[in-house]
Every structure is written in C-alpha cells, then in structure tokens.
Motif scaffolding. Structure first.
Motif, PDB file in Angstrom:
ATOM      1  N   GLY A  55       0.797  -1.209   0.000  1.00  0.00           N
ATOM      2  CA  GLY A  55       0.000   0.000   0.000  1.00  0.00           C
ATOM      3  C   GLY A  55       0.834   1.265   0.000  1.00  0.00           C
ATOM      4  N   LYS A  56       2.168   1.111   0.165  1.00  0.00           N
ATOM      5  CA  LYS A  56       3.053   2.278   0.198  1.00  0.00           C
ATOM      6  C   LYS A  56       4.244   2.095  -0.746  1.00  0.00           C
ATOM      7  N   ARG A  57       4.128   1.163  -1.672  1.00  0.00           N
ATOM      8  CA  ARG A  57       5.236   0.922  -2.606  1.00  0.00           C
ATOM      9  C   ARG A  57       5.098   1.858  -3.806  1.00  0.00           C
ATOM     10  N   ASN A  58       5.753   2.984  -3.724  1.00  0.00           N
ATOM     11  CA  ASN A  58       5.743   3.952  -4.810  1.00  0.00           C
ATOM     12  C   ASN A  58       7.185   4.330  -5.087  1.00  0.00           C
ATOM     13  N   PHE A  59       7.709   3.896  -6.230  1.00  0.00           N
ATOM     14  CA  PHE A  59       9.130   4.007  -6.507  1.00  0.00           C
ATOM     15  C   PHE A  59       9.612   5.450  -6.461  1.00  0.00           C
ATOM     16  N   PHE A  60      10.647   5.674  -5.621  1.00  0.00           N
ATOM     17  CA  PHE A  60      11.336   6.955  -5.455  1.00  0.00           C
ATOM     18  C   PHE A  60      10.434   8.059  -4.912  1.00  0.00           C
ATOM     19  N   LYS A  61       9.238   7.714  -4.449  1.00  0.00           N
ATOM     20  CA  LYS A  61       8.421   8.680  -3.722  1.00  0.00           C
ATOM     21  C   LYS A  61       8.372   8.287  -2.254  1.00  0.00           C
ATOM     22  N   SER A  62       8.192   6.998  -2.011  1.00  0.00           N
ATOM     23  CA  SER A  62       8.363   6.488  -0.664  1.00  0.00           C
ATOM     24  C   SER A  62       9.659   5.672  -0.651  1.00  0.00           C
ATOM     25  N   HIS A  63      10.412   5.784   0.449  1.00  0.00           N
ATOM     26  CA  HIS A  63      11.682   5.053   0.586  1.00  0.00           C
ATOM     27  C   HIS A  63      12.696   5.484  -0.486  1.00  0.00           C
ATOM     28  N   ARG A  64      12.801   6.784  -0.732  1.00  0.00           N
ATOM     29  CA  ARG A  64      13.708   7.288  -1.760  1.00  0.00           C
ATOM     30  C   ARG A  64      15.160   6.895  -1.479  1.00  0.00           C
ATOM     31  N   ALA A  65      15.589   7.038  -0.223  1.00  0.00           N
ATOM     32  CA  ALA A  65      16.989   6.752   0.117  1.00  0.00           C
ATOM     33  C   ALA A  65      17.320   5.277  -0.105  1.00  0.00           C
ATOM     34  N   ILE A  66      16.392   4.381   0.283  1.00  0.00           N
ATOM     35  CA  ILE A  66      16.640   2.944   0.130  1.00  0.00           C
ATOM     36  C   ILE A  66      16.770   2.571  -1.340  1.00  0.00           C
ATOM     37  N   LEU A  67      15.865   3.080  -2.167  1.00  0.00           N
ATOM     38  CA  LEU A  67      15.910   2.744  -3.590  1.00  0.00           C
ATOM     39  C   LEU A  67      17.149   3.327  -4.264  1.00  0.00           C
ATOM     40  N   THR A  68      17.544   4.532  -3.890  1.00  0.00           N
ATOM     41  CA  THR A  68      18.760   5.118  -4.459  1.00  0.00           C
ATOM     42  C   THR A  68      19.967   4.269  -4.100  1.00  0.00           C
ATOM     43  N   ALA A  69      20.017   3.782  -2.857  1.00  0.00           N
ATOM     44  CA  ALA A  69      21.121   2.912  -2.434  1.00  0.00           C
ATOM     45  C   ALA A  69      21.106   1.595  -3.212  1.00  0.00           C
ATOM     46  N   LEU A  70      19.911   1.023  -3.407  1.00  0.00           N
ATOM     47  CA  LEU A  70      19.811  -0.247  -4.145  1.00  0.00           C
ATOM     48  C   LEU A  70      20.240  -0.084  -5.607  1.00  0.00           C
ATOM     49  N   PHE A  71      19.818   0.994  -6.245  1.00  0.00           N
ATOM     50  CA  PHE A  71      20.214   1.225  -7.626  1.00  0.00           C
ATOM     51  C   PHE A  71      21.701   1.547  -7.728  1.00  0.00           C
ATOM     52  N   SER A  72      22.267   2.220  -6.732  1.00  0.00           N
ATOM     53  CA  SER A  72      23.709   2.478  -6.713  1.00  0.00           C
ATOM     54  C   SER A  72      24.470   1.163  -6.620  1.00  0.00           C
ATOM     55  N   LEU A  73      23.964   0.255  -5.793  1.00  0.00           N
ATOM     56  CA  LEU A  73      24.588  -1.066  -5.677  1.00  0.00           C
ATOM     57  C   LEU A  73      24.526  -1.806  -7.009  1.00  0.00           C
ATOM     58  N   SER A  74      23.417  -1.695  -7.732  1.00  0.00           N
ATOM     59  CA  SER A  74      23.291  -2.332  -9.045  1.00  0.00           C
ATOM     60  C   SER A  74      24.351  -1.793 -10.009  1.00  0.00           C
ATOM     61  N   ILE A  75      24.550  -0.479 -10.004  1.00  0.00           N
ATOM     62  CA  ILE A  75      25.541   0.131 -10.890  1.00  0.00           C
ATOM     63  C   ILE A  75      26.940  -0.394 -10.584  1.00  0.00           C
ATOM     64  N   ILE A  76      27.278  -0.433  -9.305  1.00  0.00           N
ATOM     65  CA  ILE A  76      28.619  -0.894  -8.903  1.00  0.00           C
ATOM     66  C   ILE A  76      28.836  -2.344  -9.300  1.00  0.00           C
ATOM     67  N   LEU A  77      27.852  -3.204  -9.025  1.00  0.00           N
ATOM     68  CA  LEU A  77      27.995  -4.625  -9.354  1.00  0.00           C
ATOM     69  C   LEU A  77      28.110  -4.845 -10.865  1.00  0.00           C
TER      70      LEU A  77
END
Length: 417
Positions: free
Chosen positions: A26-48
């Motif tokens: 009910g609160k899963r809205n990409f980069f609107k809720s949990h912006r910091a977590i998603l940015t960290a996850l996508f940064s990890l994807s780039i590095i890997l």
C-alpha cells in the motif's frame, strides 16, 4: 558474454524485486516512498554491473549494463536521484581506470543530465510508450558512446558494428523490462490502494446502514409514546407504563452504541489476571436459566485446567455470553452445549460446541461482519463485538461448522506468565 549479461540482468532486477517484497503493501511507490533505500539499491546495481562486466575489448571498451539503473532511476527519481547515481557510476568508472575511462564518464554524464528532462513526458504517457521511450534512450546512449569512441580514439565503427548492434538491443531490452516491472508493481499498488479504499467505504456504508436501522426502532418507539402523551390525557399508571417502555428503548439504544464502541476502540477496562475456569462458571450462572428455558443442557469439561489469562473481566464475559447464547439459540428444539477447556502451552483453548443447525461455508466466511446474522431477528453485532474483544485480548476465534451438524467455536488466548 552470456553469463556476464545474465549476471548484470540479475543485478538490475534483484533490487526491484527485493523492494517489492519488503516494502509495506500500500506504500510501494518508486522513489516517492523510501527514496533513500531505492537510491542505495540502484547504486549497488551500478557498482555490481561495473565490477562484473560482460564484454571487454582492450582498454577502450568495457561493456556492462550500468546505464540501465541510471536511466530508470533518473526517470522515476528525478534530477536529485540522477545526480547521486551519476556520482556513484563516475567514481566507480574512474576507479576501474583504462583508456576508455573519460569516454565512460562523459557518456553517463550525458545520460544523467538529459534523461531527467524527459521525466515529465515519461510520467504522462501510457505503458506502451514508456517502453518505447526507455528502449530508445538506452540505444541512443550507446550510439553516443560509440560516436564518442570514434571521435576520441579513431576506432572504425564498421569493424565492430555487429557487436554494437547486439549491445544496443540487449541494453534496450533490459531497460524496457526493468521499466515494465516497475510499472507492473506500481499498477498492482494502485489496484491494492483502490481496493483498500473501497473496502473502507463499504465498511462505513455497512456501519451507517446498521446504526440507522437499529437506532430507528427505539427512536420511533419513543417518538410515538411522546406524541401520545402530548395529544391525550392518560392516568398516572398509564404514564408510568409509557415511561418504563421509553426507558427500556433508551437502554436498548445505549447498549447498541456501546457495542459499536467496543468494536471500534481498544479495551479500556482494567486488565487483570483471570482464571478461565472460574470466569466461565460465572458466565454460566447467568446463562443457565435461559438455557433451561430453551431445553438446552450445558456441560463444562475443564480437565482440572487452572490456566489464567490477562484481560478485562467485563469484556471477557461479554464475549463468552454472546457466543454461548448464539449456541443456545441455534438449538430451538433443545440439545447439549459442551464447553471444554484445554491448556496447550503457551495458550489456553476454550471449545464451545453446540448441536444446532450449523452454517454453510458462505455463512462462515461472513461471520463477524456487521449486519450479518443467521438469526431472523439478529443484527450480527454480537459476533462482531466478540471478534473485536478476542483480538483486543491478543486471542483468536476459529469456527468449524457444517449445515445440520452443529458448530464448534475455538477460542485461543495466551496464558499469563
């Protein structure tokens, strides 16, 4: 090459799926809720993706899918997220080094600057055009990279054009898949939110209909007696009779409101240590005359159980009275109602079994809903309140029933330490 590409795809898709699994429904809205977590996850994807590339041609070209998280993050997160992902990708590419370092940094810089400008357009178009747009962005970014390599290093494009074509298609396809996955998750989230909102409105509608229906009867009765006393002269005895009737109707309306408040608010009474066997015996003292009148025999089997629970005595009694009385009412021709107490650490079970008419599967599913009752004159409030009290006491109510063969209520509560 294929193994490396599969690894890169996994690095991109895995964070999206992990976010869907662990983010609150009910609160899963990409980069609107949990912006910091998603940015960290996508940064990890780039590095890997950069640490495990799938194609290396000399020192000029290192092929991976680092641009996919950057493109997707810039489209859904906006300029701020794009800037952070660019810094991560640039630092990672500089750390890898090689002759193609400057070309790689320039390419991801161009992507990080230009893609957020397309975000307003991206958010307005439908899913099909979104796929076309992200596919086009992924290909254009590699075309830019190819032309930049030709300009900086003088590499003849024709010699490796077939490889470039494969890389363009693969990056475009993976970017489109990532965008489609996010769109699918957001669509499911939208449907879930709509369903939750609809259920809330439906519950309010049920409550409004139930309250208005049940309160209208005593109010109309009181209104009628007041009108009679206003229009006619009655003896004192008759007036007292009218007053008694009106007081009875007011008490009934007050009890109805109290039932709704029990359902709506947490237990407000005093929590104390309750010995289950003794509390049930007190309830049976109240209900035994009614059971005898209905030709129902109540058997209590405790097995020497001395289990105790924490709870509000009044509410606990109210819950038991509602359920036991329903069991009695389910046997209009009489019968046996059995109450069994079992201690099953760390819980205590109260089984209430009747020999009544039973319920169908459809009726079982609706049991506890407001304004649903299997009795012709029932309101459904008794069972609704009982479920609410059990929940407030950290307990559960499970019901087994079969049409024509009776019903078994199993009440489970944690024992007091």
């Amino acid at each position: 090459m294929m193994t490396g590409m599969i690894n890169n795809i996994f690095f991109i898709i895995f964070p999206i799926l992990m976010y869907q699994m662990f983010a609150t429904a009910g609160k899963r809205n990409f980069f609107k809720s949990h912006r910091a977590i998603l940015t960290a996850l996508f940064s990890l994807s780039i590095i890997l993706c950069m640490v495990f590339p799938y194609q290396v041609l000399g020192e000029e070209y290192i092929f991976d899918l680092r641009q996919v998280p950057l493109i997707v993050g810039a489209l859904y997160g906006g300029p701020a997220v794009s800037a952070i992902l660019f810094l991560v990708a640039a630092i990672g590419r500089i750390a890898i080094g090689g002759d193609g370092m400057y070309m790689g940094v320039l390419t991801i810089f161009a992507v990080a600057v230009s893609v957020p400008l397309l975000r307003p357009l991206y958010m307005r178009i439908n899913r099909l055009w979104k796929v076309v747009l992200v596919f086009g962005i992924a290909i254009v970014s590699l075309v830019f990279n190819m032309l930049l390599g030709n300009w900086l290093f003088g590499n003849p494009i024709g010699n490796i054009f077939s490889l470039w074509a494969i890389l363009m298609l693969s990056q475009g396809a993976v970017t489109a898949i990532a965008a489609l996955l996010i769109e699918h998750i957001q669509r499911q989230e939208y449907l879930l939110n709509s369903l939750m909102k609809h259920e809330k409105l439906e519950t309010v509608s049920h409550f409004a209909a139930s309250v208005s229906h049940e309160l209208r009867n005593p109010i109309q009765s009181i209104q009628g007696f007041v009108q009679l006393m206003k229009d006619h002269e009655y003896s004192r005895d008759k007036q007292i009779e009218f007053y008694d009737t009106m007081l009875h109707e007011i008490t009934a309306a007050d009890q109805l409101i109290e039932d709704y408040l029990v359902f709506a608010k947490p237990v407000s009474g005093k929590l104390e240590l309750l010995q289950v066997k003794m509390e049930i015996q007190q309830v049976l003292k109240v209900l035994t005359p009614y059971a005898n009148w209905e030709k129902v025999t109540i058997n209590l089997i405790d097995g020497g159980c001395q289990a105790k629970i924490m709870g509000d005595r009044q509410k606990f009694h109210q819950m038991l009275i509602n359920i036991i009385r329903n069991g009695i009412d389910a046997m209009p021709d009489g019968g046996i109602l059995t109450i069994r107490i079992k201690e099953k650490a760390p819980s205590v079970l109260i089984l209430i079994k009747d020999e009544g008419c039973g319920m169908t599967k459809e009726e079982l599913q609706r049991l506890g809903e407001p304004y649903f009752s299997t009795k012709s004159k029932g309101t459904g409030l008794g069972m609704m309140v009982s479920y609410s009290i059990a929940h407030q006491l950290s307990g559960e109510i499970n019901v087994q029933s079969e049409k024509g063969r009776g019903t078994v209520f199993t009440l489970e509560f944690p024992t007091a330490q």
